[in-house]
Every structure is written in structure tokens, then in C-alpha cells.
Enzyme design. Sequence first.
Site, PDB file in Angstrom:
ATOM      1  N   ILE A  21       0.835  -1.209   0.000  1.00  0.00           N
ATOM      2  CA  ILE A  21       0.000   0.000   0.000  1.00  0.00           C
ATOM      3  C   ILE A  21       0.870   1.260   0.000  1.00  0.00           C
ATOM      4  CG2 ILE A  21      -1.731   1.299   1.318  1.00  0.00           C
ATOM      5  CD1 ILE A  21      -2.740  -1.466   2.363  1.00  0.00           C
TER       6      ILE A  21
ATOM      7  N   ASP B  48      11.427   2.702   5.288  1.00  0.00           N
ATOM      8  CA  ASP B  48      11.023   1.289   5.361  1.00  0.00           C
ATOM      9  C   ASP B  48      12.235   0.489   5.829  1.00  0.00           C
ATOM     10  OD1 ASP B  48       8.554  -0.333   3.539  1.00  0.00           O
ATOM     11  OD2 ASP B  48      10.157  -1.475   4.511  1.00  0.00           O
TER      12      ASP B  48
ATOM     13  N   TYR C  29      -1.696  -9.042  16.929  1.00  0.00           N
ATOM     14  CA  TYR C  29      -1.642  -8.126  15.782  1.00  0.00           C
ATOM     15  C   TYR C  29      -2.743  -7.070  15.899  1.00  0.00           C
ATOM     16  CZ  TYR C  29      -2.570  -6.159  11.232  1.00  0.00           C
ATOM     17  OH  TYR C  29      -2.837  -5.252  10.225  1.00  0.00           O
TER      18      TYR C  29
ATOM     19  N   VAL D 145      -5.129 -13.519   0.500  1.00  0.00           N
ATOM     20  CA  VAL D 145      -5.600 -14.582  -0.381  1.00  0.00           C
ATOM     21  C   VAL D 145      -5.572 -14.190  -1.869  1.00  0.00           C
ATOM     22  CG1 VAL D 145      -8.057 -13.975  -0.203  1.00  0.00           C
ATOM     23  CG2 VAL D 145      -7.383 -16.355  -0.578  1.00  0.00           C
TER      24      VAL D 145
END
Length: 328
Positions: A12, A31, A144, A188
Amino acid sequence: MRCIVTGAAGFIGSHLVDALLAEGHSVLGIDDLSTGRTKNLAAASANSAFQFLEKNIRDLSKGDLALESCDWFFHLAGRADLVPSIVNPEDYFQVNVEGTFRALQLARELGVKRFLYAASSTCYGIPDTYPTPESTPCKPEHPYALTKLMGEEMVMHWHRVYQLPAVSLRLFNVYGPRSRTTGAYGAVFGVFLRQKLAGVPFTVVGDGSQTRSFCYVDDLVEGIVRLLHSDCPDPVNIGNPDEITIGQFAEEIIKLTGTDQKVIYKDLPIDDPKQRQPDITKAKALLGWEPQIDRAEGLKRTYAYFKSLSSDELRQTDHANFDKYQIK
Ligand code: UDP
């Protein structure tokens, strides 16, 4: 505007970087490359308005940045995935909670005009209401979800106590080019497309009757930009309410690609919710936002992206875990 995007090399984050650069803003991408890939920033890196810093957010201080001030701060860096968070909660706490603390403090030091936090729809746990509105009580079910929610609480707290102009958006199942294709814990959409291209069976977990609502990444980025320009202080759901079962989704890919594909069934992971679907009434009313790209179009674009990759590039979209957990 001068922007910071943490998690810039992720799926994203890299799309957001591209959108900001396309609007003429300058961007410092941060990052630690733990799951992000520099390849995602190939286009951005060719732009002189883009800079990159490889660093874990929890170790970041103002001295690391070649910036005295920043206008927009997008905090997308974080540890994702449910099961590993149960195995290693400490890492999730450090990155998602302490990392968000660092990001908020930095944002204050830099005098940002807007701070945007990517929260998670997993904060709702197993909700009583579908589609799920923001007013639903939060009941995180695993570390999480808890650490992402703690991050959101801090963001709201910094808004109240320090008047940081911050907002949190709750993401629901995003997909598109550059999405990860991790084996056991991967989203998925990418997993099935990767399996399709590898010519191996789809791994449907459970009986495939669980539903999800998939949001195309360009729609999400548009939602982020609209939220940025709003003065909304409260969490907002961003997602696509169009629901499908995982079994039907596998069928859709088979139909699109025109070739048959074997499906194998695996055990349902811990706490795999039976349904997840956003109520986006608030985003529609406040931001005039709703998804524009339906699943048929999004699937076509995402499949075209994965198909355009060489086999080496395709393998690089996998996590290190791919061989260990994926199809044998
Ligand atoms: N899923 C699946 N096969 C896979 C990976 C995921 O059937 O190889 C299922 C998963 O169990 C869940 C749904 O697809 O029910 C969406 O999973 P994903 O990891 O994309 O997102 P989640 O909504 O679980 O965070």
C-alpha cells in the site's frame, strides 16, 4: 507538500508514494525492508522528488531525516499478519506500538499539518454487526489486532492531548498489483494468483464458505487522500462492502483465466473470521468516497500485473516462508 511515508516499500505504501509524487509532492519514504521490496519503488526512485531511508520506525529520530519540517505524515509501517503475532508478540509490540509512538513524537517535532495512521479492521474482532460500522465495539482477538488498535488509541490520544492533526483509517482486505503472495499467512488475492501462475492448486482454507470484501488499492489510496484533506478526527472505515465467499472467489479466477485449476482444502487457521465487511456510510457522507473499481476489473488488472512478472520477479513477491508453508 513535503511528505513522509513510513512503510513506503510495502504494497500500500508504494502505491501511496506513487500517487503523492504524481500530484507533485516531495516524499521521504522510510522502510526497514523486512517485508517491503525496493522493486515496489522502482518508478518512485526515478523521480528526483523522492528519497528513501532504510530504517525501522522504532529506531527513528529526527537526526536521521534530512528534514526540518514535514507537512503530511503517513504512518503505514507495521508488522502485519495474525498467526506470527501470536508466536512473537514482542516484535509486534515494538514495531506497531513503540514504532507508532516514535512516529507520533517525530510528527510533533516536525510540526506536521496532518498525520494519517493506517489502522486495521481486525480491531472489531468477531463483530455482531455486518456490514460493520465504526461504532462497533473493538474486541481485538490476537496481538496483531491489539497492537494496531493500541497504535490507533495513541494517535487519537496525541490528537486530544497535543492537538496533533491526526486521523486513523481502518483498512479492510486490500488487493492489487504488488500485493504479497506469502504462503500460509498471505493475503488470499495474491496467494491464489501466484498459485494460478505457478500451475499449482488453490489452497482454500476451511470449506471456503467464509466471506471477505476486497478493496482495490487505487480506491484505498483515493480514500487516504480524501481523508487527508478532511478535518475528520475519528477513525473511518475504508473498504469495499462487496462480499464474496473464498470458494466463489477461486471460481472467479478460474473463469477469468479460462483454465481449470485444482483446489485443495486446508485447516482453517486460528480465529479466521467467517465474515469481514465494512460499513462505509461514514466515508461516503464525510468524504464523498466510495469504491470505483469492482472486483472483475480489479482482478483483471491484478492478474495482468502478476502475469507481466518474470519467474524471478514473481518469486521475489513471495515471503521467505513461501516454500516452507506453500504447496508441496
Ligand atoms: N485463505 C485461503 N487460502 C489461502 C490464504 C487465505 O482460503 O491460501 C482465506 C483465509 O483463511 C481467509 C480469507 O482467505 O478466510 C482471507 O484471508 P487473507 O489472509 O487474505 O485476509 P484476512 O481477512 O484473513 O486477514
